[in-house]
Every structure is written in C-alpha cells, then in structure tokens.
Design a protein around this motif. Structure first.
Motif, PDB file in Angstrom:
ATOM      1  N   GLY A  38      28.980  19.599 -14.961  1.00 62.64           N
ATOM      2  CA  GLY A  38      29.250  18.204 -14.676  1.00 62.64           C
ATOM      3  C   GLY A  38      29.306  17.305 -15.887  1.00 62.64           C
ATOM      4  N   LEU A  39      29.590  17.874 -17.060  1.00 64.33           N
ATOM      5  CA  LEU A  39      29.664  17.069 -18.282  1.00 64.33           C
ATOM      6  C   LEU A  39      31.054  16.448 -18.391  1.00 64.33           C
ATOM      7  CD1 LEU A  39      27.800  19.435 -20.778  1.00 64.33           C
ATOM      8  CD2 LEU A  39      26.878  17.565 -19.407  1.00 64.33           C
ATOM      9  N   LYS A  40      31.297  15.439 -17.585  1.00 59.24           N
ATOM     10  CA  LYS A  40      32.648  14.885 -17.462  1.00 59.24           C
ATOM     11  C   LYS A  40      33.099  14.127 -18.698  1.00 59.24           C
ATOM     12  CE  LYS A  40      32.435  14.514 -12.416  1.00 59.24           C
ATOM     13  NZ  LYS A  40      32.551  13.597 -11.254  1.00 59.24           N
ATOM     14  N   LYS A  41      32.178  13.450 -19.364  1.00 59.45           N
ATOM     15  CA  LYS A  41      32.557  12.616 -20.500  1.00 59.45           C
ATOM     16  C   LYS A  41      32.045  13.187 -21.817  1.00 59.45           C
ATOM     17  CE  LYS A  41      32.991   8.305 -17.916  1.00 59.45           C
ATOM     18  NZ  LYS A  41      32.564   6.886 -17.821  1.00 59.45           N
ATOM     19  N   ALA A  42      31.951  14.504 -21.877  1.00 59.28           N
ATOM     20  CA  ALA A  42      31.460  15.155 -23.099  1.00 59.28           C
ATOM     21  C   ALA A  42      32.627  15.538 -24.001  1.00 59.28           C
ATOM     22  CB  ALA A  42      30.652  16.397 -22.745  1.00 59.28           C
ATOM     23  N   ILE A  43      32.391  15.456 -25.310  1.00 56.35           N
ATOM     24  CA  ILE A  43      33.317  15.987 -26.306  1.00 56.35           C
ATOM     25  C   ILE A  43      32.571  17.060 -27.080  1.00 56.35           C
ATOM     26  CG2 ILE A  43      34.843  15.477 -28.239  1.00 56.35           C
ATOM     27  CD1 ILE A  43      34.886  12.570 -27.349  1.00 56.35           C
ATOM     28  N   LYS A  64      35.199  10.155 -35.968  1.00 59.83           N
ATOM     29  CA  LYS A  64      36.348   9.521 -35.315  1.00 59.83           C
ATOM     30  C   LYS A  64      36.186   9.527 -33.807  1.00 59.83           C
ATOM     31  CE  LYS A  64      41.382   9.807 -34.852  1.00 59.83           C
ATOM     32  NZ  LYS A  64      42.604  10.584 -35.187  1.00 59.83           N
ATOM     33  N   ALA A  65      35.705  10.652 -33.252  1.00 56.05           N
ATOM     34  CA  ALA A  65      35.521  10.752 -31.800  1.00 56.05           C
ATOM     35  C   ALA A  65      34.521   9.721 -31.300  1.00 56.05           C
ATOM     36  CB  ALA A  65      35.067  12.160 -31.427  1.00 56.05           C
ATOM     37  N   ARG A  66      33.454   9.491 -32.061  1.00 54.94           N
ATOM     38  CA  ARG A  66      32.464   8.500 -31.643  1.00 54.94           C
ATOM     39  C   ARG A  66      33.036   7.080 -31.677  1.00 54.94           C
ATOM     40  NH1 ARG A  66      29.510   8.795 -28.355  1.00 54.94           N
ATOM     41  NH2 ARG A  66      27.893  10.179 -29.168  1.00 54.94           N
ATOM     42  N   ASN A  69      35.304   6.894 -28.651  1.00 52.06           N
ATOM     43  CA  ASN A  69      34.680   7.193 -27.355  1.00 52.06           C
ATOM     44  C   ASN A  69      33.191   6.872 -27.419  1.00 52.06           C
ATOM     45  OD1 ASN A  69      37.027   8.938 -25.981  1.00 52.06           O
ATOM     46  ND2 ASN A  69      36.813   9.600 -28.108  1.00 52.06           N
ATOM     47  N   PRO A  70      32.832   5.601 -27.474  1.00 58.38           N
ATOM     48  CA  PRO A  70      31.425   5.228 -27.680  1.00 58.38           C
ATOM     49  C   PRO A  70      30.483   5.684 -26.571  1.00 58.38           C
ATOM     50  CG  PRO A  70      32.785   3.306 -27.147  1.00 58.38           C
ATOM     51  CD  PRO A  70      33.721   4.421 -27.414  1.00 58.38           C
ATOM     52  N   GLU A  71      31.012   5.928 -25.372  1.00 54.19           N
ATOM     53  CA  GLU A  71      30.157   6.317 -24.250  1.00 54.19           C
ATOM     54  C   GLU A  71      30.050   7.835 -24.069  1.00 54.19           C
ATOM     55  OE1 GLU A  71      28.443   4.020 -22.674  1.00 54.19           O
ATOM     56  OE2 GLU A  71      29.381   2.562 -24.005  1.00 54.19           O
ATOM     57  N   ALA A  72      30.837   8.607 -24.800  1.00 57.24           N
ATOM     58  CA  ALA A  72      30.867  10.059 -24.596  1.00 57.24           C
ATOM     59  C   ALA A  72      29.621  10.732 -25.154  1.00 57.24           C
ATOM     60  CB  ALA A  72      32.106  10.646 -25.250  1.00 57.24           C
ATOM     61  N   GLU A  93      26.183  10.144 -34.696  1.00 58.89           N
ATOM     62  CA  GLU A  93      27.210  10.306 -33.665  1.00 58.89           C
ATOM     63  C   GLU A  93      26.915  11.475 -32.728  1.00 58.89           C
ATOM     64  OE1 GLU A  93      29.056   8.573 -37.371  1.00 58.89           O
ATOM     65  OE2 GLU A  93      27.846  10.356 -36.927  1.00 58.89           O
ATOM     66  N   VAL A  94      26.050  12.396 -33.137  1.00 56.89           N
ATOM     67  CA  VAL A  94      25.838  13.654 -32.414  1.00 56.89           C
ATOM     68  C   VAL A  94      24.657  13.541 -31.452  1.00 56.89           C
ATOM     69  CG1 VAL A  94      25.242  16.102 -32.669  1.00 56.89           C
ATOM     70  CG2 VAL A  94      26.878  15.032 -34.249  1.00 56.89           C
ATOM     71  N   ASP A  95      24.875  13.973 -30.211  1.00 56.76           N
ATOM     72  CA  ASP A  95      23.815  13.965 -29.207  1.00 56.76           C
ATOM     73  C   ASP A  95      23.077  15.298 -29.114  1.00 56.76           C
ATOM     74  OD1 ASP A  95      24.194  11.272 -27.995  1.00 56.76           O
ATOM     75  OD2 ASP A  95      26.198  12.079 -27.586  1.00 56.76           O
ATOM     76  N   ARG A  96      23.817  16.405 -29.245  1.00 51.47           N
ATOM     77  CA  ARG A  96      23.185  17.724 -29.139  1.00 51.47           C
ATOM     78  C   ARG A  96      23.850  18.719 -30.077  1.00 51.47           C
ATOM     79  NH1 ARG A  96      22.744  20.374 -23.412  1.00 51.47           N
ATOM     80  NH2 ARG A  96      24.437  18.998 -22.708  1.00 51.47           N
ATOM     81  N   VAL A  97      23.076  19.711 -30.532  1.00 51.10           N
ATOM     82  CA  VAL A  97      23.572  20.838 -31.320  1.00 51.10           C
ATOM     83  C   VAL A  97      23.153  22.111 -30.601  1.00 51.10           C
ATOM     84  CG1 VAL A  97      23.504  22.046 -33.529  1.00 51.10           C
ATOM     85  CG2 VAL A  97      23.398  19.538 -33.477  1.00 51.10           C
TER      86      VAL A  97
END
Length: 429
Positions: A38-43, A64-66, A69-72, A93-97
């Motif tokens: 369900g990760l609909k807005k993930a990059i 650039k992606a951040r 896409n500030p909400e992704a 910019e990174v949420d997870r690794v």
C-alpha cells in the motif's frame, strides 16, 4: 477509461533504477511488494555502486525527487545503499534505507514495522557476507518492457581489485532449477517472447546446489523443460566460465541468441593480472574463435575499463587491438573509477582526462566495428522483438526499424534493405 488508468498509475509506487540488469529484475520484485504493502506515494531508488558517478547521480535524483514530491515517502536501497547506508540515511530527503537482500522480502515494505511507542527504523540492513540463500522471487511481468529478466544467481566469490560489488551483494548463491522453470513458465504465460538470464556472476552458477549443476547444464535443462521458450539471451559472462554444455548450446540451440556479452575489462595481460581477473588476453581470443567456429554468425559485446591504475599507452593499445582482433561490437566502456576499500584504489592512478580520452577512443572503435557489421545483415531476414512501434531488436541485438505498427514484445520477421546510422532498416512481414 484512460483517466482511470492514469489515476491508478499515480497510486502506485515509483521505482527509479540505476545500474545493471539484475537491478532491473529486482526493481520489479520491489514494485510488487511495495504495491501490495500500500505504498501509494512512495518513490524507491534502487542504487548502483559500480562507480562513484553512479552514486552521485543517485543522490542528485533523490534531492530532485524530494523537491518535486514533498509529500512522498522516499526509500533508498540497492548496492550503494548497502555499502554506505549511513550516508543515505543522513540525507534529509530520505525516509528509509533498506539493504540489498531485505529489499526482496515482502515484510521489509509493510507498514507499521515500528514497535508501539518506537520510531520507525530508518536503516534496515543485514551483513551481506553472512547471506547463504537466494530466495526465489517470481515476477509475472515488466511494465513497458519488451523482454523480461530471470535472476538465476546472486553475489560473487571473486575479488577483482577494482570491484566493491561482492561486499554489496554477498557470496555467490544459486536459484534452484525448479524455481527458475516456474518463473520462466509464468513469464511465457504473460506473453514474453524473449527472456534474459541475469545475475552478478552467472557462470559461477551451481556449486552450492545439490548435485552441483553447471551454468550450461541448468540452461540445457531449462530449454528441455520449457520447449515453448522462444528466445533466451545471456547477460554478461566471464570469458573462462563457459562449460561444455554451454558450448554445445551455442553450437546447436537456435533459441539461444547468437550474442554473447563478455566481462573482458582489459586486453593487456599485466593489467588483467593487476585487476586479479581469471582470464588473460589469449583466453578471450580463443573464446571468440571457438564460438565463431561453432556458430559463424555470433556477435560479441564486452565490458571494458579504461585508465586502470598503471595502464600506460602500450597497454591501452593492447586493449584496442584485442577489440579489433575479436571484432567486439557492443562495447560498454567505463573510465576507471576509484572505489574506496578496494586494492586498486591504492595503486598509482592514471589522470582522469587520460582515462576519459581512452574511453572515447575505445567507444569510437566499437562504433566503427558495429557499423561495419551492420552491412552483413543487408538483404537478410531477421527475427525482431518489438520494443516500440517501428523499432525492435534482432537475434544479434541489432537495432531494427521497420514499417509496421506493432505492440511491444511482439515478434516479427523483417527483411533488411539498408542501414542508416546505428539502425538496420527493413520491411516487416
């Protein structure tokens, strides 16, 4: 209907893939897991660590992606992330690794991994050198692609002095035969007419499996067990890794495409020894001669590094001579890039402008040989897999333009009339 499809696409995770064909395969595994989670807005960035430039491009793309896409949710994985997870985790910019093995597990993508009252883990990682099993991940299709990739092996036991990949991928491990056959049948049912066998070091396939089958034995069994398989292509192979069964397939199996891509790296014996490669110059010459004896129309590509530490002008000329002598026409050329932690990074370096100039000369030679080879197909019929309407690839991986509307993945016969630029031109029927 078109608007509905566009909305559905926007609700799916976006995958940005860098690097090799194996990464392309793994991106599709991740796409399925992330979509199911369900990760609909993930990059998701699937990174490469072959060169420092690949890592720089990944960081640039993440920033650039951040901005766009500030909400992704931005998730970083792949070889570069495995080798330097802290660097990516430190990017705001990174949420997870996610590590290179864990990216292929569905549980890694599930929401709510955090325990109650605890912050979600930002880095999810294993020590790749402890990994011993290759999980089998079935992929039913590749979005927008005319061919599909089959992972048969992962990891590498070699220690080339320029390469960091074994530490990002772990030891060599093979996918069991049954899982490979199941995957191929799924892809055949999905309508794919060409499959590409891929891995980190595919010719090392087998010693960790019961009975220790060789790479060629696995391919021979695959052709036997899936007789409806129309076209099979091999990714990069080691010049000393061809076993007797693979030689027999080259000679007698028309479904094995007459195009071998070789991990050559250099054409000078001293440089090859300093790279700690398993082959020498003559091994490449002998391989090409034997393959052409068995299948006269076969063509070759090669991965080659220019400006490896201590490479002088005479050594580079040996590489140019090898490419011309063996008629290597599909060249992947890389100016040498230092990788911290590798033995080569401690060797006397060649100035960067020299590396780039040699790479340009080598690419120019490859382009010349490619264009010369194109003339041998004029007046002949070729079997083409369509990549997009009016464009496809022949058995020999030549780019073909034709005068017929066709869907990606469709298989056509094309009569070649002429050549223009890097394209063969002809009429489809």
């Amino acid at each position: 209907m078109a608007q509905e499809e566009e909305n559905n696409k926007q609700d799916e995770p976006e995958i940005v893939t860098f690097g090799c064909r194996l990464n392309t395969y793994e991106s599709e595994v991740m796409r399925a897991h992330a979509k199911k989670a369900g990760l609909k807005k993930a990059i998701i960035f699937n990174t490469c660590s072959v060169t420092k430039e690949a890592e720089r491009q990944a960081r640039q793309a993440i920033r650039k992606a951040r901005r766009e896409n500030p909400e992704a949710e931005i998730i970083v994985t792949g070889c570069a992330a495995q080798l330097d997870p802290e660097m990516f985790a430190s990017m705001e910019e990174v949420d997870r690794v996610i590590g290179n093995d864990l990216k292929l597990e569905a549980s890694s993508w599930a929401k709510g991994r955090e325990s109650e009252g605890q912050k979600k883990e930002k880095i999810l990682l294993h020590d790749m050198m402890t990994i011993r099993e290759t999980a089998s991940h079935l992929v039913e299709g590749y979005e927008g692609r005319s061919r599909a990739f089959i992972q048969v092996q992962n990891g590498c036991d070699n220690r080339c002095t320029f390469c960091i990949i074994p530490f990002a991928r772990g030891p060599s491990r093979s996918v069991p035969m049954g899982a490979i056959v199941d995957q191929v049948k799924k892809l055949m049912e999905a309508g794919y007419n060409e499959l590409v066998v891929t891995g980190v070091d595919v010719t090392s396939y087998g010693p960790d499996l019961p009975g220790a089958p060789t790479f060629g034995q696995m391919l021979r069994r695959l052709f036997s067990m899936v007789p409806e398989l129309p076209r099979l292509r091999l990714s990069s192979i080691d010049p000393v890794g061809i076993d007797d069964d693979l030689w027999d397939l080259i000679a007698h199996e028309p479904r094995l495409m007459p195009h071998l891509h070789l991990s050559v790296q250099a054409g000078d014996d001293m440089i090859l020894k300093r790279m700690k490669r398993r082959h020498l110059r003559q091994d490449v010459i002998d391989l090409c001669a034997q393959a052409r004896h068995l299948r006269p129309d076969i063509v070759f590509g090669a991965d080659i590094i220019t400006g490896f530490p201590t490479e002088d002008d005479a050594m580079f000329e040996n590489t140019l001579d090898l490419v011309e002598q063996c008629n290597l026409t599909f060249l992947h050329v890389f100016p040498y890039s230092e990788r911290p932690g590798t033995p080569a990074a401690r060797m006397p370096e060649i100035p960067s402008p020299v590396r780039k100039e040699r790479a340009a000369r080598l690419r120019a030679l490859g382009d010349k040989l490619y264009r010369q080879n194109m003339t041998s197909f004029i007046g002949k019929d070729v079997d083409v897999i369509v990549e997009k309407s009016g464009l496809g690839r022949s058995e020999h991986f030549m780019e073909v333009r034709f005068d017929k509307e066709a869907e990606p993945g469709q298989r056509l016969k094309v009569k070649i009339d002429t050549a223009q630029g890097r394209f063969l031109l002809g009429k489809a029927y």
